[in-house]
Design an enzyme around this catalytic site. Structure first.
Site, short mmCIF file in Angstrom:
data_model
loop_
_atom_site.label_atom_id
_atom_site.label_comp_id
_atom_site.label_asym_id
_atom_site.label_seq_id
_atom_site.Cartn_x
_atom_site.Cartn_y
_atom_site.Cartn_z
N GLU A 1 1.72 -5.71 10.52
CA GLU A 1 1.53 -4.34 10.52
C GLU A 1 2.29 -3.74 11.55
OE1 GLU A 1 -1.08 -2.81 9.12
OE2 GLU A 1 -2.18 -4.60 8.02
N HIS B 1 0.89 -1.14 0.10
CA HIS B 1 0.08 0.13 0.03
C HIS B 1 0.74 1.04 -0.06
CE1 HIS B 1 -3.41 -2.56 1.95
NE2 HIS B 1 -3.34 -2.51 0.51
N HIS C 1 3.21 -3.88 6.35
CA HIS C 1 2.14 -2.90 6.24
C HIS C 1 2.25 -1.95 7.21
CE1 HIS C 1 -0.64 -4.67 3.08
NE2 HIS C 1 0.39 -5.33 3.14
N GLU D 1 1.53 3.41 3.16
CA GLU D 1 2.29 2.81 4.34
C GLU D 1 3.51 2.50 4.08
OE1 GLU D 1 -0.32 -0.78 4.92
OE2 GLU D 1 -2.14 0.36 4.85
#
Length: 447
Positions: free
Chosen positions: A310, A90, A220, A93
């Site tokens: 994440e 992404h 991410h 990110e």
């Protein structure tokens, strides 16, 4: 046009070299040219253990550059596992992108300094680092900068397609096969799949086809948790509540996620970004169901086990926050990479000691097989324990062995397969009426 690109790459290389020589370890956000320059600078500093290659181009034509670390760059060595880190899927990110650039510099620096742990990793592993899967989206997000970056601007690629919702959906097929006792690995791609995915997604899939990756992580941002497959719920009818969707290797995935979480500065504490995840890990579907994601695709289409990391509450943290984030993730990046050396591995030979490719390696009680690579070597991540393992291939008699896996490095288990006796031609034994009567056609069976 080509001369212009060459000049740009040369300029980027010179900038990267200058940066490395004048404090390249200082933290900053890297635009595309800066990132390319940083990668080429690492290669210049460690030319004998690195290689830079492109797996394709983005919609806007930017190369998707990979930096490889190996004691023999560009060569797959039998029984040496392939590992990959992917960042910036992404575009907005960005922490993963910066961490992987810094991690590349770290590997080079520590190797040159004689760090035995890093030297051993590079000698025994083929490491592939893709800092940015979505360079076009990053440029959109970077134009806004950390102060004004929103949740969605720059998330998708140039066409605003979310690349983590863009892979062929193999979960639906897998869940059907679970009920019908069909294939449990290397599921077939749908017709015309190349026309259904974005250029960046296509490049990643072709990459997976060309390298026999064993372990991977996808970096991410927006939360702090280690997320493992399956991402997609088995029951799409459920709305408003979560359902745990376990793979056949659920215990291994939980262990992989915990390895990163507990080596991270604070992920394992659970409370981050206003959310709580026990031990800092979560099953993807238990969090929320996601279709056509990359980590599920890795598991269902290749031999590769991938989790999604994440890493920050802030998708585009300011440059001042990067040193702290690096210190929080440095040990975790190394520890997770070391997990590729657990379980079992080995060679599969025929009676003449020739390696056999695409041999299915199955473990009793685990409904997910892996296959041997083009050199006849295979890798199977397993937790410590005793297992019954079978190697089987078309035209050969299956071979089964019992093996005990310890907590240290992978146990080597080789297989030697004998050719199966040729099947007798049954055609001549069929009754003549079965060959002539339209009421009793010859049944060949499914392929």
């Amino acid at each position: 046009m080509q001369q212009g690109r060459a000049r740009c790459q040369l300029a980027a290389l010179l900038l990267g070299l200058m940066g490395l020589l004048t404090g390249g370890s200082e933290f900053q956000h890297h635009r595309y040219e800066d990132m390319v320059g940083a990668l080429f600078a690492v290669h210049s500093e460690c030319p004998y253990i690195t290689r830079i290659y492109s797996i394709g181009r983005s919609v806007e034509g930017r190369h998707l550059y990979v930096l490889e670390f190996s004691d023999n760059p560009g060569i797959h060595e039998a029984l040496e596992p392939e590992f990959k880190y992917v960042g910036n899927m992404h575009g907005n990110e960005v922490l993963g992108r910066e961490l992987l650039i810094r991690f590349s510099q770290f590997l080079c620096e520590e190797y040159r300094a004689g760090n035995h742990r890093i030297m051993r990793l590079i000698h025994d592993t083929r490491i592939h680092i893709l800092p940015s899967m979505n360079p076009d989206g990053y440029e959109v997000a970077a134009r806004q900068g950390p102060e004004f970056n929103g949740y969605l601007v720059g998330r998708g690629n140039f066409r605003e397609i979310d690349l983590n919702r863009n892979f062929p959906d193999l979960n639906a097929l897998m869940y059907y096969y679970e009920k019908t006792k069909g294939r449990n690995h290397h599921l077939p791609l749908p017709d015309n799949w190349e026309q259904q995915v974005e250029p960046e997604t296509l490049a990643i899939i072709k990459w997976m086809q060309n390298y026999n990756f064993v372990l991977s992580a996808n970096l991410h941002g927006g939360a702090v948790v280690a997320n493992y497959p399956f991402d997609k719920s088995r029951d799409p009818r459920i709305r408003g509540r979560t359902t745990y969707s376990a793979t056949a290797d659920d215990k291994i995935f939980r262990k992989l996620a915990r390895t990163y979480s507990y080596a991270h500065g604070w992920m394992h504490k659970g409370w981050n970004c206003g959310d709580f995840f026990d031990e800092g890990i979560t099953n993807g579907a238990s969090w929320y169901s996601l279709s056509k994601g990359m980590q599920d695709f890795n598991y269902l289409y290749t031999n590769c086990f991938e989790i999604t990391l994440e890493l920050s509450c802030d998708k585009f943290p300011p440059a001042a926050a990067l040193p702290r984030e690096w210190l929080a993730n440095r040990e975790a990046l190394v520890s997770y990479l070391e997990e590729v050396h657990h379980g079992i591995k080995g060679m599969v030979y025929d009676e003449n000691n020739n390696p056999i490719t695409t041999v299915e390696i199955s473990v009793a009680g685990v409904n997910h097989d892996v296959t041997s690579g083009v050199d006849g070597d295979y890798f199977r991540l397993l937790l410590p324990g005793t297992y019954k393992v079978t190697a089987s291939a078309s035209g050969y008699i299956p071979s089964t062995s019992t093996v005990t896996v310890g907590p240290a490095e992978a146990t080597q288990l080789n297989f030697y397969l004998k050719r199966a006796p040729k099947q007798q031609n049954l055609k001549g034994k069929l009754h003549k009426k079965n060959l002539s009567s339209p009421k009793a056609p010859l049944k060949l069976g499914p392929r």
